[in-house]
Design an enzyme around this catalytic site. Structure first.
Site, PDB file in Angstrom:
ATOM      1  N   GLU A 152       0.803  -1.223   0.000  1.00 59.12           N
ATOM      2  CA  GLU A 152       0.000   0.000   0.000  1.00 59.12           C
ATOM      3  C   GLU A 152       0.833   1.269   0.000  1.00 59.12           C
ATOM      4  OE1 GLU A 152      -0.657  -2.675   1.718  1.00 59.12           O
ATOM      5  OE2 GLU A 152      -2.736  -3.236   1.301  1.00 59.12           O
ATOM      6  N   HIS A 175     -10.148  -5.755  10.293  1.00 60.59           N
ATOM      7  CA  HIS A 175     -10.925  -5.568   9.055  1.00 60.59           C
ATOM      8  C   HIS A 175     -12.212  -4.798   9.293  1.00 60.59           C
ATOM      9  CE1 HIS A 175      -8.334  -8.914   7.844  1.00 60.59           C
ATOM     10  NE2 HIS A 175      -8.597  -8.596   6.591  1.00 60.59           N
TER      11      HIS A 175
END
Ligand code: TPP
Ligand code: MG
Length: 710
Positions: free
Chosen positions: A448, A515
């Site tokens: 990322e 998450h």
């Protein structure tokens, strides 16, 4: 390719045409320094930098040395002066001396074509800046942080560049610039430009994670960038024995399936010819390369460091290998130049240093009262193509928006993890690769941070990146790249950084602590980022379109739970300006409820069934948040409840409450309240998670209590 004759015709037979940028102190070139107001930005096409004799034309040895040596000498002299000026208090911050590294820095920069090839220089590449167009006057001003400094005093020392000329400004965080070079080079080549990249890193910086990420992306995407490692045997006081265990840092190339070389960085000609060769190789392979230059550092790490941890015999050896006198000897040999002729060059350089400094010294200090300092590039009002569709789910609204953006913007591209054939983890990108092709919908490696750097770099070439984080939780990987590099880009360089980042977020999906986070509170702490948090299909479409066309880095939070559970029509009239506003869903007189993300719907449930008159708001634009309409509402109802899904300390609820207390305390009939989760990681088991998340029941109880209180 220019010949000797060209060099003579240019009137710079000794210093060479490379020296010309460094000679043009004062006047027009100073005016063309990049400005934050945009008015004085350099137009790459109209720059005064001569199209010098560079790759694919190669300089002969006499041409090379007659161009390189004066610049290396100029660099050394200027830095000596800067050190003195630092000791006298004129230079702010520090000076990281390049002495010992000039051969590497000059040799690696000479083949580049300013305005075409992309480069990110480091803190020992002073000569590289001179070679690529910075003038001595500009550099003195920059180091003194005066009103004429390249960054207008907004950043210091070596943290400068010229984005329009594709010389990207370094940030302190080592390892973070190469991914930008990869992104810019990729974007320029996608437009059919014949471009190479040069990303510089030290032996210390080579240990950072993002160097690996950037090399890997460049290799997978076949982006011809030279990763040039300046191995000067030390990272501050840390010798390389504590930095890495391999024989050569260039050996790591093997792991990326690319070529790696280790060369003598004290020999400017060797560096120059190796880079020229590398460019030829990369032209054929399109693959990046690692070139490790073994070099030296003749001073301590920076002005404050004596460097006395370097063993005396090593330092003696390095001084004997000093590339400046060595290049001087080569110049005399290669050009058959006499001692007085070289001395005359040096005298001319000294004179140039004196006159640049004489110009820079009296320049005034930046005036904080009149100095333009803005973190956001202005958004010009614009109208784009309207769009409408009958009812779609929120998740589908994402896909519609992405399709609309890709369809109407040929330079837009969507990238991230599994966004291609799989259509992204939540299927929001389904069908986009079929409609727009693998060139514009790209599956990328799992990295990322480098992906954000890649996007930032690409955006500087006119590409329009849309990046998907698979989950908002993984945005914690990009703290520096997004929170410090992209967010400050406009402030530091005067150039917009139009990035759209999508963050599927939030809980209620039984996915646990890693998450289920939202992270809007975290990202609101970095000036320079815009944050949008939609709750309906219409808002989802609008947030993505607004964020895409904005010239600043924009983060859109997409609540995962709402992807499937909520939907509605989309009717967008094409006016972008009107999107940047808070949203009111119900009118009421008893209480103003401000809710974020999925909590909007919990609050609407309460508003629908409660006997209280409830006005539900979603700020929608979380940064920069416009509190005006919400304050008006609170003045009307006299009560404020803020509802957020995340923990009390993690979200923006407290900020809304603080703002209301500051601005409208007198209008409040009771203390404002916050309904939030406890400050815990999001628990996994459904029973624990639903207990953790705020819900309509809790919200209703608090509203009842607030209205009863007075
Ligand atoms: C990520 C990061 N951590 C720490 C620092 C502080 N720091 C600045 S320069 C430096 C040494 C860098 O060494 P190297 O990469 O070998 O470059 P050199 O200074 O030797 O040219 C350190 C630790 C930094 N700039 N970035
Ligand atoms: Mg080093």
């Amino acid at each position: 390719m220019a010949s000797n004759l060209d060099l003579q015709q240019s009137g710079a037979s000794v210093a060479g045409r490379h020296a010309r940028p460094a000679r043009s102190v004062g006047g027009a070139r100073i005016d063309s320094a990049p400005g934050v107001d945009g008015s004085s930005r350099i137009d790459a096409a109209s720059r005064a930098i001569p199209e010098t004799v560079r790759f694919p034309g190669r300089l002969s040895q006499p041409e090379f040395y007659s161009a390189a040596y004066p610049l290396m000498f100029l660099s050394r002299r200027m830095e000596e002066r800067l050190l003195e000026l630092f000791q006298k208090g004129y230079v702010k911050g520090t000076v990281t001396m390049s002495a010992g590294n000039e051969a590497t820095a000059a040799g690696m920069t000479m083949p580049l074509r300013p305005g075409r090839d992309v480069v990110a220089l480091l803190h020992r590449d002073f000569v590289g800046h001179l070679l690529l167009g910075a003038t001595p006057y500009q550099l003195f001003c920059q180091y003194m942080a005066n009103a004429e400094s390249i960054t207008h005093g907004r950043e210091g020392n070596c943290h400068h560049g010229d984005v329009a000329a594709r010389r990207l400004p370094m940030i302190s965080h080592l390892g973070k610039m190469p991914s930008l070079v990869v992104g810019s080079t990729w974007a320029a080549r996608r437009e059919g430009e014949d471009v190479f990249g040069l990303a510089v890193i030290g032996d210390g910086g080579s240990s950072t994670g993002e160097i690996h990420e950037s090399l890997n992306v460049a290799s997978v995407q076949r982006v011809p960038v030279i990763f040039l490692i300046q191995n000067n045997h030390y990272s501050f006081s840390t010798p390389t024995t504590y930095q890495y265990h391999c024989r050569h840092l260039s050996d790591r190339a093997h792991g990326y399936g690319i070529k790696g070389l280790t060369i003598n960085g004290l020999d400017a000609w060797e560096v120059y010819t190796t880079i020229c060769d590398a460019m030829e190789t990369m032209q054929a392979t399109s693959l990046p390369m690692i070139i490790e230059c073994m070099t030296t550092r003749l001073y301590g790490h920076a002005a404050y460091d004596k460097g006395d941890y370097v063993p005396a015999d090593k330092l003696r050896e390095w001084r004997e290998l000093d590339p400046l006198p060595a290049t001087r000897r080569k110049l005399m040999e290669a050009c058959g130049m006499s001692e007085p002729a070289v001395a005359a060059i040096e005298q001319a350089v000294d004179e140039e240093v004196r006159s640049a400094l004489a110009l820079a010294m009296p320049v005034g200090r930046p005036d904080p009262m009149s100095h333009h300092m803005s973190v956001f590039a202005e958004t010009p009002p614009a109208v784009v193509k309207p769009y409408s569709t009958p009812r779609v789910k929120n998740g589908e609204a994402v896909g519609r928006a992405l399709d609309y953006l890709l369809e109407n913007n040929p330079r837009a591209f969507l990238f991230g993890l599994d966004v291609g054939v799989y259509g992204s983890a939540f299927k929001t990108c389904k069908g986009l690769i079929e409609r727009h092709g693998a060139e514009r919908v790209l599956d990328m490696p799992l990295c990322e941070s480098a992906l954000v750097g890649f996007a930032l770099g690409a955006s500087q070439i006119g590409a329009q990146p849309i990046m998907e984080f698979q989950f908002a939780d993984f945005s914690t990987e990009v703290g520096t790249q997004l929170g410090m590099n992209a967010s400050t880009w406009y402030f530091r360089t005067g150039q917009p950084a139009p990035l759209l980042m999508r963050l599927p977020c939030g809980g209620g999906v039984t996915m646990g602590a890693f998450h289920s986070g939202e992270f809007e509170g975290l990202w609101s702490r970095f000036p320079g980022l815009k944050l949008l948090y939609p709750a309906t299909a219409q808002e989802t479409f609008e947030a993505l379109v607004a964020g895409f066309y904005d010239p600043n880095p924009c983060l859109v939070f997409e609540h995962k739970l709402l992807y499937w559970s909520k939907g509605g029509e989309i009717d967008f009239d094409g006016r972008l300006e009107s999107l940047w506003r808070s949203r009111r869903y119900t009118e009421g007189t008893d209480v103003t409820v401000v809710a974020f993300g999925a909590m909007v719907h919990e609050c609407l449930t309460v508003a629908g069934r409660s006997r209280r008159s409830i006005e539900v708001w979603n700020p929608f634009v979380l940064q920069p948040m416009d509190m005006g309409p919400i304050l008006e509402s609170v003045c009307k109802t006299g009560r404020l409840l803020v509802v957020q899904e995340c923990g009390a300390m993690q979200g923006l609820g407290d900020r809304v409450i603080a703002s209301v207390c500051r601005e409208a305390m007198g209008a409040l009939k009771c203390a404002p309240k916050l309904v939030a989760a406890p400050d815990l990681p999001v628990p996994f088991a459904p029973e624990l998670e639903s207990h953790y998340r705020p819900n309509a029941h809790r919200i209703e109880a608090v509203i009842d209590q607030m209205v009863r209180e007075d």
